[in-house]
Write an enzyme that holds these catalytic residues in place. Structure first.
Site, PDB file in Angstrom:
ATOM      1  N   ASP A 150       0.842  -1.203   0.000  1.00  0.00           N
ATOM      2  CA  ASP A 150       0.000   0.000   0.000  1.00  0.00           C
ATOM      3  C   ASP A 150       0.874   1.249   0.000  1.00  0.00           C
ATOM      4  OD1 ASP A 150       0.978  -0.278   2.573  1.00  0.00           O
ATOM      5  OD2 ASP A 150      -0.957  -0.439   3.545  1.00  0.00           O
ATOM      6  N   ASN A 174      -7.724  -0.060  13.826  1.00  0.00           N
ATOM      7  CA  ASN A 174      -9.142  -0.153  13.458  1.00  0.00           C
ATOM      8  C   ASN A 174      -9.435  -1.457  12.710  1.00  0.00           C
ATOM      9  OD1 ASN A 174      -7.868   0.263  11.074  1.00  0.00           O
ATOM     10  ND2 ASN A 174      -9.113   1.988  10.401  1.00  0.00           N
ATOM     11  N   HIS A 200      -7.807  -2.505  10.021  1.00  0.00           N
ATOM     12  CA  HIS A 200      -7.487  -2.508   8.582  1.00  0.00           C
ATOM     13  C   HIS A 200      -6.291  -3.411   8.301  1.00  0.00           C
ATOM     14  CE1 HIS A 200      -4.544   1.212   8.602  1.00  0.00           C
ATOM     15  NE2 HIS A 200      -3.956   0.128   9.019  1.00  0.00           N
ATOM     16  N   GLU A 259      -9.749  -0.401   4.660  1.00  0.00           N
ATOM     17  CA  GLU A 259     -10.350   0.174   5.859  1.00  0.00           C
ATOM     18  C   GLU A 259     -11.675  -0.527   6.165  1.00  0.00           C
ATOM     19  OE1 GLU A 259      -8.383   1.835   7.509  1.00  0.00           O
ATOM     20  OE2 GLU A 259      -8.024   3.879   6.833  1.00  0.00           O
TER      21      GLU A 259
END
Ligand code: PGA
Length: 211
Positions: free
Chosen positions: A67, A136, A138, A143
């Site tokens: 990423d 979170n 991810h 996400e």
């Protein structure tokens, strides 16, 4: 799925490095995708050391960057490309033509995504991936709530990701978008490891495993 619990960060890094080296030794010429967060840094250092001691040859495989932050280039502190070059590709001496990463400075995000998809498909998919998990939940920049995660795409970053991002940059940067390899594409890998370390990650690891 197998869950392995390590005594501490050093043992976790050793376990992940040895599993990665074993995969590479058994599958030269395959495509490897390694995450650029803080968690894998220890394991990358061990892997480079194993390469120097000829316990694994890291130059037989190909690499796909997982990423990137849109707006950050390979020279920017905290960009995924720079983290991986500094911690892994350069110290291991990986030839540049074996590495394909997202260019976060390219305004044509769609082109970046299609180009990463082409690289993955050219190598017959991802053989092995080593991933982290965000606060979170991810994986890469997949996400929570990302609807379709096949292929590569850009994502509006979640507030947690934006807040946590400051730890990589050494200063506050107004990041809002990421590019990532999609979760569905990562799941197609022959083998994958998700690493997590530290008390702060415990609740999200529990949720990911149990829910
Ligand atoms: P970290 O990042 O390893 O720096 O905690 C994990 C992630 O966000 O995927």
């Amino acid at each position: 799925m197998r869950i392995a619990i390590a005594e501490d960060y050093d043992e976790l890094s050793e376990m992940a490095a040895h599993a990665t080296a074993e995969y590479i030794n058994n599958n030269p010429e395959t495509l490897i995708c390694l995450a650029a967060g803080d968690t894998p840094l220890g394991m990358l250092e061990i892997l480079v050391d194993m390469h120097r001691h000829k316990e694994v040859d890291l130059s037989t495989v190909y690499y796909a960057g997982l990423d990137e932050w849109v707006g950050l280039g390979p020279e920017d502190i905290g960009s995924c490309a720079k983290v991986m070059s500094d911690a892994f590709y350069n110290p291991a001496g990986i030839p540049k033509d074996r590495i394909h990463v997202f260019d976060g400075l390219d305004k044509d995000i769609d082109k970046q995504c299609r180009s990463m998809e082409a690289w993955i498909s050219h190598h017959g998919g991802i053989g092995f991936t080593l991933l982290g998990i965000g606060m979170n939940g991810h994986i890469g920049f997949n996400e929570p709530g990302t609807p379709d995660t096949k292929g590569c795409f850009s994502v509006k970053l979640d507030n947690t990701t934006k807040t946590v991002s400051a730890k990589y940059f050494g200063k506050s940067r107004p990041v809002s978008t990421g590019m990532t390899i999609g979760w569905r594409t990562l799941l197609d890998a022959q083998t994958g490891i998700i690493m997590a370390s530290g008390e702060l990650k415990a609740p999200i690891v529990k949720a990911a495993v149990e829910e």
